[in-house]
Design an enzyme around this catalytic site. Sequence first.
Site, PDB file in Angstrom:
ATOM      1  N   GLU A  43       3.258  22.015 -18.141  1.00 55.49           N
ATOM      2  CA  GLU A  43       2.481  22.884 -19.014  1.00 55.49           C
ATOM      3  C   GLU A  43       1.257  23.456 -18.297  1.00 55.49           C
ATOM      4  OE1 GLU A  43       3.745  19.308 -21.653  1.00 55.49           O
ATOM      5  OE2 GLU A  43       3.524  19.781 -19.521  1.00 55.49           O
TER       6      GLU A  43
ATOM      7  N   SER B  95      35.898   0.084   6.598  1.00 58.56           N
ATOM      8  CA  SER B  95      35.815   0.913   5.394  1.00 58.56           C
ATOM      9  C   SER B  95      35.447   2.365   5.671  1.00 58.56           C
ATOM     10  CB  SER B  95      34.772   0.321   4.429  1.00 58.56           C
ATOM     11  OG  SER B  95      33.487   0.326   5.023  1.00 58.56           O
TER      12      SER B  95
ATOM     13  N   ASP C 143      27.231  -4.303   7.221  1.00 59.67           N
ATOM     14  CA  ASP C 143      27.137  -2.908   7.653  1.00 59.67           C
ATOM     15  C   ASP C 143      25.788  -2.523   8.237  1.00 59.67           C
ATOM     16  OD1 ASP C 143      29.673  -2.696   6.559  1.00 59.67           O
ATOM     17  OD2 ASP C 143      28.951  -1.922   4.638  1.00 59.67           O
TER      18      ASP C 143
ATOM     19  N   GLY D 214      28.879  -4.658  -2.634  1.00 62.06           N
ATOM     20  CA  GLY D 214      30.211  -5.212  -2.525  1.00 62.06           C
ATOM     21  C   GLY D 214      30.741  -5.661  -3.875  1.00 62.06           C
TER      22      GLY D 214
END
Length: 362
Positions: free
Chosen positions: A55, A171, A203, A297
């Site tokens: 605003e 993966s 990972d 996982g």
Amino acid sequence: MFSPADYAFMSHALQLAEKGLYTTSPNPRVGCVITQNGHIVGSGWHKKAGQAHAEINALGQAGNAARGATVYVTLEPCSHHGRTPPCVDALIKAGVSRVVIAMEDPNPQVLGNGRAALEQANISVQTGLLQEQAQALNIGFVARMRYRKPWMRLKIAASLDGKTALNNGQSQWITGEAARIDGHRWRARSCAMMTGIGTILADNARLSVRHIPTSRQPKKIIIDNRMEIPLDAHVLQGEETFIFTTACADTDKIATLEKMGVQVIICKQTNQDKIDLTGMIATLADLEFNEILVEAGSGLNGALIRARLVDELILYMAPSLLGSSAKDMLQLPELTNLDQKVLLKIKDVRMIGWDMRLIARL
């Protein structure tokens, strides 16, 4: 009640609000349009917490043209002193004659007070125009204010038979590049990303936004019951990291991590010496997290669903099969009756590159 012009101007205000999708956390995304005789004389959106609200930006652009004007704002104007002064005071001072609000502010400090202040100043106020769209834009802020929990999204990339990795852990990459880029958009709009220690150890994940431009990285949340995280883990670099652990964690390691700038939070434990996830979620709300994206996982994924803490599932399904020995996307207990199944409400299905993206609510 509302004219075609009202719908058009509020739609424009919502488009402006969306410009803050990646930046306003922990504040809501808000847009504002000011019109005079059917023409826009000012517009703005909230860009970042601590900076001017939508605003105020719109009033600054409108100047004297705001007197007698109609204001379209996607969220009820604030009436309290927070990081910035109340917006209702600025609207009243500017002399606007009508304010159209998409949705009331779920913040108990504001709810209804902004509207009441405007009406007391003899300003016409209407609410509810494109309310569902405004709520969807601020789904996490609404959840935090109403239910003291962030909006929890669980993101999974899997094969068509529901597998996320080969049995040997490989993966990368099950889904294609387009799906991965789309996933980073969900990362960018989140206040924080969450994963478990297993994903970090497997990972060395960074939990960062890449592939798309953003001025803000989400914070990082690690569930680590026994404080196994390596001190040189990638996730400890960059944006602020929170580690939730149990009282049995290594106190010396906690001290070292805290010296590195990591926030370590010791949670209540369950009977299995694991973190009380429900209590953790309440803590995350107190820390002003609106939207959290979980990339974890099967263990943590399943635990969050079993605890009924997941609001939304974002599932990227690749057109491939990985076989029964590959890793599942969820660890859930065996059901003995179909009445025990987890029900989903499908909200969106579309192709992202050659992968299918499914969004479902729990």
